[in-house]
Design a protein around this motif. Sequence first.
Motif, PDB file in Angstrom:
ATOM      1  N   ILE A   1     146.946  42.824  85.629  1.00  0.00           N
ATOM      2  CA  ILE A   1     145.693  43.551  85.377  1.00  0.00           C
ATOM      3  C   ILE A   1     146.042  45.012  85.143  1.00  0.00           C
ATOM      4  N   ASP A   2     145.287  45.644  84.278  1.00  0.00           N
ATOM      5  CA  ASP A   2     145.589  47.041  83.956  1.00  0.00           C
ATOM      6  C   ASP A   2     144.532  48.018  84.458  1.00  0.00           C
ATOM      7  N   THR A   3     143.529  47.520  85.143  1.00  0.00           N
ATOM      8  CA  THR A   3     142.492  48.396  85.693  1.00  0.00           C
ATOM      9  C   THR A   3     142.249  48.040  87.164  1.00  0.00           C
ATOM     10  N   PRO A   4     143.168  48.406  88.051  1.00  0.00           N
ATOM     11  CA  PRO A   4     142.997  48.041  89.457  1.00  0.00           C
ATOM     12  C   PRO A   4     141.829  48.743  90.146  1.00  0.00           C
ATOM     13  N   ASP A   5     141.305  49.770  89.516  1.00  0.00           N
ATOM     14  CA  ASP A   5     140.168  50.478  90.109  1.00  0.00           C
ATOM     15  C   ASP A   5     138.825  49.975  89.596  1.00  0.00           C
ATOM     16  N   LYS A   6     138.858  48.962  88.732  1.00  0.00           N
ATOM     17  CA  LYS A   6     137.613  48.411  88.185  1.00  0.00           C
ATOM     18  C   LYS A   6     137.671  46.887  88.217  1.00  0.00           C
ATOM     19  N   ALA A   7     136.698  46.289  88.863  1.00  0.00           N
ATOM     20  CA  ALA A   7     136.572  44.836  88.898  1.00  0.00           C
ATOM     21  C   ALA A   7     135.179  44.498  89.394  1.00  0.00           C
ATOM     22  N   THR A   8     134.574  43.490  88.804  1.00  0.00           N
ATOM     23  CA  THR A   8     133.280  43.042  89.308  1.00  0.00           C
ATOM     24  C   THR A   8     133.519  42.324  90.629  1.00  0.00           C
ATOM     25  N   TYR A   9     132.477  42.061  91.348  1.00  0.00           N
ATOM     26  CA  TYR A   9     132.580  41.381  92.638  1.00  0.00           C
ATOM     27  C   TYR A   9     133.237  40.016  92.466  1.00  0.00           C
ATOM     28  N   THR A  10     132.833  39.290  91.444  1.00  0.00           N
ATOM     29  CA  THR A  10     133.391  37.959  91.196  1.00  0.00           C
ATOM     30  C   THR A  10     134.875  38.047  90.858  1.00  0.00           C
ATOM     31  N   GLU A  11     135.252  38.991  90.010  1.00  0.00           N
ATOM     32  CA  GLU A  11     136.667  39.177  89.676  1.00  0.00           C
ATOM     33  C   GLU A  11     137.465  39.547  90.918  1.00  0.00           C
ATOM     34  N   ALA A  12     136.915  40.434  91.728  1.00  0.00           N
ATOM     35  CA  ALA A  12     137.603  40.859  92.945  1.00  0.00           C
ATOM     36  C   ALA A  12     137.820  39.681  93.889  1.00  0.00           C
ATOM     37  N   ARG A  13     136.833  38.818  94.002  1.00  0.00           N
ATOM     38  CA  ARG A  13     136.979  37.634  94.864  1.00  0.00           C
ATOM     39  C   ARG A  13     138.093  36.734  94.362  1.00  0.00           C
ATOM     40  N   LEU A  14     138.118  36.473  93.070  1.00  0.00           N
ATOM     41  CA  LEU A  14     139.135  35.598  92.491  1.00  0.00           C
ATOM     42  C   LEU A  14     140.533  36.203  92.643  1.00  0.00           C
ATOM     43  N   ILE A  15     140.666  37.467  92.341  1.00  0.00           N
ATOM     44  CA  ILE A  15     141.964  38.142  92.450  1.00  0.00           C
ATOM     45  C   ILE A  15     142.436  38.161  93.904  1.00  0.00           C
ATOM     46  N   THR A  16     141.521  38.360  94.834  1.00  0.00           N
ATOM     47  CA  THR A  16     141.887  38.348  96.254  1.00  0.00           C
ATOM     48  C   THR A  16     142.380  36.968  96.679  1.00  0.00           C
ATOM     49  N   ILE A  17     141.729  35.931  96.211  1.00  0.00           N
ATOM     50  CA  ILE A  17     142.173  34.571  96.525  1.00  0.00           C
ATOM     51  C   ILE A  17     143.582  34.335  95.981  1.00  0.00           C
ATOM     52  N   LEU A  18     143.816  34.724  94.743  1.00  0.00           N
ATOM     53  CA  LEU A  18     145.141  34.555  94.139  1.00  0.00           C
ATOM     54  C   LEU A  18     146.195  35.353  94.908  1.00  0.00           C
ATOM     55  N   HIS A  19     145.832  36.519  95.360  1.00  0.00           N
ATOM     56  CA  HIS A  19     146.735  37.365  96.142  1.00  0.00           C
ATOM     57  C   HIS A  19     147.057  36.699  97.483  1.00  0.00           C
ATOM     58  N   ARG A  20     146.052  36.132  98.122  1.00  0.00           N
ATOM     59  CA  ARG A  20     146.251  35.508  99.433  1.00  0.00           C
ATOM     60  C   ARG A  20     147.130  34.260  99.368  1.00  0.00           C
ATOM     61  N   VAL A  21     147.138  33.580  98.224  1.00  0.00           N
ATOM     62  CA  VAL A  21     148.010  32.399  98.102  1.00  0.00           C
ATOM     63  C   VAL A  21     149.404  32.775  97.614  1.00  0.00           C
ATOM     64  N   GLY A  22     149.641  34.079  97.429  1.00  0.00           N
ATOM     65  CA  GLY A  22     150.981  34.552  97.142  1.00  0.00           C
ATOM     66  C   GLY A  22     151.365  34.638  95.681  1.00  0.00           C
ATOM     67  N   LEU A  23     150.417  34.778  94.795  1.00  0.00           N
ATOM     68  CA  LEU A  23     150.743  34.843  93.367  1.00  0.00           C
ATOM     69  C   LEU A  23     151.023  36.251  92.849  1.00  0.00           C
ATOM     70  N   ALA A  24     150.983  37.237  93.713  1.00  0.00           N
ATOM     71  CA  ALA A  24     151.333  38.612  93.327  1.00  0.00           C
ATOM     72  C   ALA A  24     152.686  38.941  93.936  1.00  0.00           C
ATOM     73  N   THR A  25     153.458  39.786  93.253  1.00  0.00           N
ATOM     74  CA  THR A  25     154.775  40.126  93.779  1.00  0.00           C
ATOM     75  C   THR A  25     154.711  41.058  94.966  1.00  0.00           C
ATOM     76  N   GLU A  26     153.674  41.869  95.056  1.00  0.00           N
ATOM     77  CA  GLU A  26     153.525  42.826  96.153  1.00  0.00           C
ATOM     78  C   GLU A  26     152.543  42.252  97.163  1.00  0.00           C
ATOM     79  N   GLN A  27     153.025  41.757  98.279  1.00  0.00           N
ATOM     80  CA  GLN A  27     152.175  41.149  99.281  1.00  0.00           C
ATOM     81  C   GLN A  27     151.961  42.090 100.448  1.00  0.00           C
TER      82      GLN A  27
END
Length: 87
Positions: free
Chosen positions: A58-84
């Motif tokens: 993602i190129d806009t970490p300071d902008k996300a709708t509530y739904t996008e933020a929820r989805l990205i948080t779920i993906l982060h919690r399951v370990g799909l981001a390199t920075e945990q």
Amino acid sequence: MTNSRDVLKEQALRQAGEIKEMSVLLLELTDTNPPAWAKDALKAFANTPSVLNGKPVIDTPDKATYTEARLITILHRVGLATEQKGR
């Protein structure tokens, strides 16, 4: 005649309530200020390179709708981001 007026008044009040509910939902869908609980996940995905082109996922970490933020948080919690968090 009195009954008609009461029915119309009741319908108008119900419609006003529905319009208020819709405006809240519309604001939630279009607001791009992410919730505080999603900021770590958004930052992590902004620092995660795509396997397709090496650019950040993602190129806009300071902008996300509530739904996008929820989805990205779920993906982060399951370990799909390199920075945990906590690593």
